[in-house]
Design a protein around this motif. Structure first.
Motif, mmCIF file in Angstrom:
data_model
loop_
_atom_site.group_PDB
_atom_site.id
_atom_site.type_symbol
_atom_site.label_atom_id
_atom_site.label_comp_id
_atom_site.label_asym_id
_atom_site.label_seq_id
_atom_site.Cartn_x
_atom_site.Cartn_y
_atom_site.Cartn_z
ATOM 1 N N GLU A 3 0.826 -1.210 0.000
ATOM 2 C CA GLU A 3 0.000 0.000 0.000
ATOM 3 C C GLU A 3 0.859 1.259 0.000
ATOM 4 O O GLU A 3 0.508 2.259 -0.627
ATOM 5 C CB GLU A 3 -0.916 -0.011 1.225
ATOM 6 C CG GLU A 3 -1.891 1.134 1.256
ATOM 7 C CD GLU A 3 -2.830 1.049 2.434
ATOM 8 O OE1 GLU A 3 -3.413 2.074 2.776
ATOM 9 O OE2 GLU A 3 -2.977 -0.049 3.008
ATOM 10 N N HIS A 4 2.012 1.225 0.642
ATOM 11 C CA HIS A 4 2.908 2.382 0.694
ATOM 12 C C HIS A 4 3.594 2.622 -0.651
ATOM 13 O O HIS A 4 4.024 3.738 -0.931
ATOM 14 C CB HIS A 4 3.965 2.197 1.782
ATOM 15 C CG HIS A 4 3.384 2.150 3.152
ATOM 16 N ND1 HIS A 4 2.853 3.254 3.764
ATOM 17 C CD2 HIS A 4 3.230 1.128 4.017
ATOM 18 C CE1 HIS A 4 2.403 2.917 4.958
ATOM 19 N NE2 HIS A 4 2.615 1.622 5.133
ATOM 20 N N LEU A 6 2.049 2.122 -3.571
ATOM 21 C CA LEU A 6 1.026 2.375 -4.581
ATOM 22 C C LEU A 6 1.153 3.758 -5.208
ATOM 23 O O LEU A 6 1.221 3.885 -6.427
ATOM 24 C CB LEU A 6 -0.370 2.203 -3.967
ATOM 25 C CG LEU A 6 -1.519 2.527 -4.904
ATOM 26 C CD1 LEU A 6 -1.583 1.502 -6.011
ATOM 27 C CD2 LEU A 6 -2.818 2.579 -4.134
ATOM 28 N N TRP A 7 1.202 4.821 -4.415
ATOM 29 C CA TRP A 7 1.203 6.176 -4.954
ATOM 30 C C TRP A 7 2.483 6.520 -5.708
ATOM 31 O O TRP A 7 2.405 7.117 -6.794
ATOM 32 C CB TRP A 7 0.910 7.192 -3.850
ATOM 33 C CG TRP A 7 -0.516 7.083 -3.408
ATOM 34 C CD1 TRP A 7 -0.984 6.587 -2.238
ATOM 35 C CD2 TRP A 7 -1.679 7.420 -4.169
ATOM 36 N NE1 TRP A 7 -2.355 6.608 -2.225
ATOM 37 C CE2 TRP A 7 -2.802 7.117 -3.391
ATOM 38 C CE3 TRP A 7 -1.872 7.957 -5.440
ATOM 39 C CZ2 TRP A 7 -4.096 7.338 -3.844
ATOM 40 C CZ3 TRP A 7 -3.157 8.171 -5.885
ATOM 41 C CH2 TRP A 7 -4.262 7.868 -5.086
ATOM 42 N N PRO A 8 3.668 6.170 -5.203
ATOM 43 C CA PRO A 8 4.868 6.456 -6.009
ATOM 44 C C PRO A 8 4.889 5.712 -7.335
ATOM 45 O O PRO A 8 5.251 6.278 -8.376
ATOM 46 C CB PRO A 8 6.023 6.005 -5.113
ATOM 47 C CG PRO A 8 5.492 6.032 -3.736
ATOM 48 C CD PRO A 8 4.033 5.706 -3.863
ATOM 49 N N LEU A 10 2.263 4.595 -9.016
ATOM 50 C CA LEU A 10 1.222 5.192 -9.849
ATOM 51 C C LEU A 10 1.698 6.518 -10.437
ATOM 52 O O LEU A 10 1.460 6.811 -11.612
ATOM 53 C CB LEU A 10 -0.049 5.399 -9.031
ATOM 54 C CG LEU A 10 -1.256 5.945 -9.781
ATOM 55 C CD1 LEU A 10 -1.663 5.008 -10.902
ATOM 56 C CD2 LEU A 10 -2.405 6.163 -8.823
ATOM 57 N N GLY A 11 2.385 7.313 -9.652
ATOM 58 C CA GLY A 11 2.933 8.587 -10.140
ATOM 59 C C GLY A 11 3.925 8.387 -11.268
ATOM 60 O O GLY A 11 3.893 9.110 -12.270
ATOM 61 N N TYR A 15 3.377 9.672 -15.050
ATOM 62 C CA TYR A 15 4.394 10.547 -15.635
ATOM 63 C C TYR A 15 4.851 9.989 -16.981
ATOM 64 O O TYR A 15 4.915 10.705 -17.974
ATOM 65 C CB TYR A 15 5.575 10.689 -14.680
ATOM 66 C CG TYR A 15 6.690 11.533 -15.232
ATOM 67 C CD1 TYR A 15 6.618 12.917 -15.186
ATOM 68 C CD2 TYR A 15 7.812 10.944 -15.810
ATOM 69 C CE1 TYR A 15 7.627 13.695 -15.705
ATOM 70 C CE2 TYR A 15 8.825 11.719 -16.332
ATOM 71 C CZ TYR A 15 8.728 13.093 -16.273
ATOM 72 O OH TYR A 15 9.730 13.855 -16.790
#
Length: 51
Positions: A3-4, A6-8, A10-11, A15
């Motif tokens: 879960e930690h 996921l955002w990097p 996805l970014g 990009y």
């Protein structure tokens, strides 16, 4: 733990998608100073002024 990440991840994927840079060339894109300067200038200066 995933879960930690996921955002990097996805970014990075977004990009690469919006700059039309294949993921295997992403490292080269970050090393190219002119490309990075144009991306930052366009995304954080020109587009907000136009919007």
């Amino acid at each position: 733990m995933l879960e930690h990440l996921l955002w990097p991840v996805l970014g990075l994927m977004l990009y690469a998608t919006f700059t039309l840079v294949p993921l295997n060339h992403l490292r080269d894109a970050f090393r190219d100073g002119r490309f990075l300067a144009a991306a930052v200038l366009g995304n954080f200066v020109l587009i907000p002024i136009l919007a």
